[in-house]
Design an enzyme around this catalytic site. Structure first.
Site, PDB file in Angstrom:
ATOM      1  N   ASN A 173     -10.139  -1.152  -0.762  1.00 11.81           N
ATOM      2  CA  ASN A 173      -8.673  -0.903  -0.504  1.00 11.81           C
ATOM      3  C   ASN A 173      -8.063  -1.417  -1.702  1.00 11.81           C
ATOM      4  O   ASN A 173      -8.017  -2.697  -1.818  1.00 11.81           O
ATOM      5  CB  ASN A 173      -8.271  -1.584   0.666  1.00 11.81           C
ATOM      6  CG  ASN A 173      -6.490  -1.491   0.890  1.00 11.81           C
ATOM      7  OD1 ASN A 173      -5.972  -1.368   0.129  1.00 11.81           O
ATOM      8  ND2 ASN A 173      -6.204  -1.717   2.007  1.00 11.81           N
ATOM      9  N   HIS A 219      -3.741   6.704   1.909  1.00 11.47           N
ATOM     10  CA  HIS A 219      -4.022   5.618   1.508  1.00 11.47           C
ATOM     11  C   HIS A 219      -5.337   4.958   1.796  1.00 11.47           C
ATOM     12  O   HIS A 219      -5.714   5.211   2.973  1.00 11.47           O
ATOM     13  CB  HIS A 219      -2.947   4.331   1.783  1.00 11.47           C
ATOM     14  CG  HIS A 219      -3.395   2.935   1.696  1.00 11.47           C
ATOM     15  ND1 HIS A 219      -3.962   2.494   0.680  1.00 11.47           N
ATOM     16  CD2 HIS A 219      -3.607   2.080   2.473  1.00 11.47           C
ATOM     17  CE1 HIS A 219      -4.345   1.050   0.685  1.00 11.47           C
ATOM     18  NE2 HIS A 219      -4.121   0.856   1.911  1.00 11.47           N
ATOM     19  N   CYS A 274       0.740  -1.018  -0.025  1.00 12.65           N
ATOM     20  CA  CYS A 274      -0.056   0.018  -0.070  1.00 12.65           C
ATOM     21  C   CYS A 274       0.849   1.217   0.005  1.00 12.65           C
ATOM     22  O   CYS A 274       0.219   2.176  -0.519  1.00 12.65           O
ATOM     23  CB  CYS A 274      -0.910  -0.152   1.177  1.00 12.65           C
ATOM     24  SG  CYS A 274      -1.866  -1.662   1.262  1.00 12.65           S
TER      25      CYS A 274
END
Length: 334
Positions: free
Chosen positions: A289, A259, A117
């Site tokens: 995500n 993020h 990420c």
């Protein structure tokens, strides 16, 4: 010590792409014991996009790249370097070369960065170093992941979180006066690697040459409580450190782009920095995500819908597996 920076870095354009297949919370509730209300209240996610059929990571990465290139006055043959940030490559040896071939950037060096990420930010910083020291002039940075293929769809703790997507940015050398990549801060704590990972499990099969080394990668596993504590503690520190190094204050931030992991994390980080919610960019509800794709995907949408205006100070911060985390500060100039 004499600085090795010979030129500035300008972000010319961005692009993004997501798969067509949309999986909403209601559909997931037919697979595992959950509900739309339960998922949304705990994560802020309503739906996510999933790759299907023969579409691959490279297909969506190429779409995002071409979209970004089309907004500039350069073409794929002008690219000197391609950096693909992904933890879900088409090929374990790397996929950047496949992206290079797909978009026709035959003159570009291409390589992968694996940092989950945080991958897009680390790729951006890497690209900036090559430009600042005069090695390359035109660089394509792509964050793309297809976490759906590493998701255990029977695990309610993780299957609700992840989606697939790609985002791209074109960086170009410029004069130091035009520079708009202002600074960065990167961190790693490898002691906590097992809080979020995809483990390789060794099998008991043995043969003459590979005793004890054969096996397979498993699914994504995550200690949600520990990842939450890590993010809300370390990310504000990284942002403050980066701002301080540039003699900037939190009040000067126009947009905070984190993020897109969980709405609770986004809100907690903004709260600790005393940044109002209207300055926080989020598209989490639509995509979930998307790992390395989440920051460039949200950045591109915010630029395209004119939320981000020329001159705005954008603070981007990634965090995730490794554990890795970091911040990049951009002054957007259209």
């Amino acid at each position: 010590m004499k600085s090795s920076i010979t030129q500035g870095v300008k972000m010319l354009a961005t692009g993004s792409a997501v798969p067509d297949l949309c999986i909403n919370n209601e559909l997931i509730s037919n697979i595992v014991d959950t509900s739309d209300e339960w998922i949304f209240n705990r994560t802020g996610i309503k739906e996510r996009r999933i790759l299907s059929g023969s579409t691959s990571l490279i297909d969506i990465a190429a779409l995002a790249s071409i979209q970004a290139l089309d907004k500039t006055n350069i073409n794929a043959l002008d690219l000197d370097l391609i950096i693909l940030a992904t933890s879900t490559p088409n090929d374990l040896f790397g996929s950047a070369s496949q992206l290079q071939a797909k978009i026709g950037a035959s003159r570009a060096i291409a390589f992968d960065i694996t940092a989950a990420c945080s991958g897009f930010l680390i790729a951006m910083v890497t690209a900036a170093q090559f430009i600042q020291n005069g090695s390359y002039n035109n660089v394509l940075v792509v964050g793309a992941d297809v976490l759906s293929k590493w998701t255990d769809w029977s695990d309610r703790r993780t299957c609700i979180l992840f989606g697939d997507g790609a985002g791209a940015a074109i960086l170009q050398s410029c004069s130091l006066l035009e520079n708009n990549i202002l600074g960065f801060n990167l961190n790693t704590n490898g002691q906590k690697f097992d809080q979020l990972n995809i483990q390789y499990e060794y099998s008991k099969k043995e043969d003459l040459f590979s005793t004890g080394i054969k096996g397979n990668f498993k699914y994504i596993t995550m200690n949600g409580k520990e990842v939450y504590k890590f993010a809300v503690s370390k990310v504000p520190q990284s942002i403050q450190c980066c701002l301080s190094s540039l003699n900037l204050s939190v009040k000067q931030i126009n947009w905070l782009l984190l993020h897109q992991a969980n709405e609770r994390i986004l809100n907690a980080v903004a709260s600790r920095l005393m940044i109002p919610s209207e300055k926080v960019i989020s598209n989490l509800s639509k995509y979930g995500n998307t790992s390395a794709a989440s920051i460039p995907l949200a950045l591109n949408e915010a630029i395209e819908d004119s939320r981000i205006q020329s001159g705005d100070l954008v603070v981007m911060s990634g965090f995730g597996a490794g554990l890795t985390w970091g911040t990049l500060i951009l002054r957007w100039n259209a």
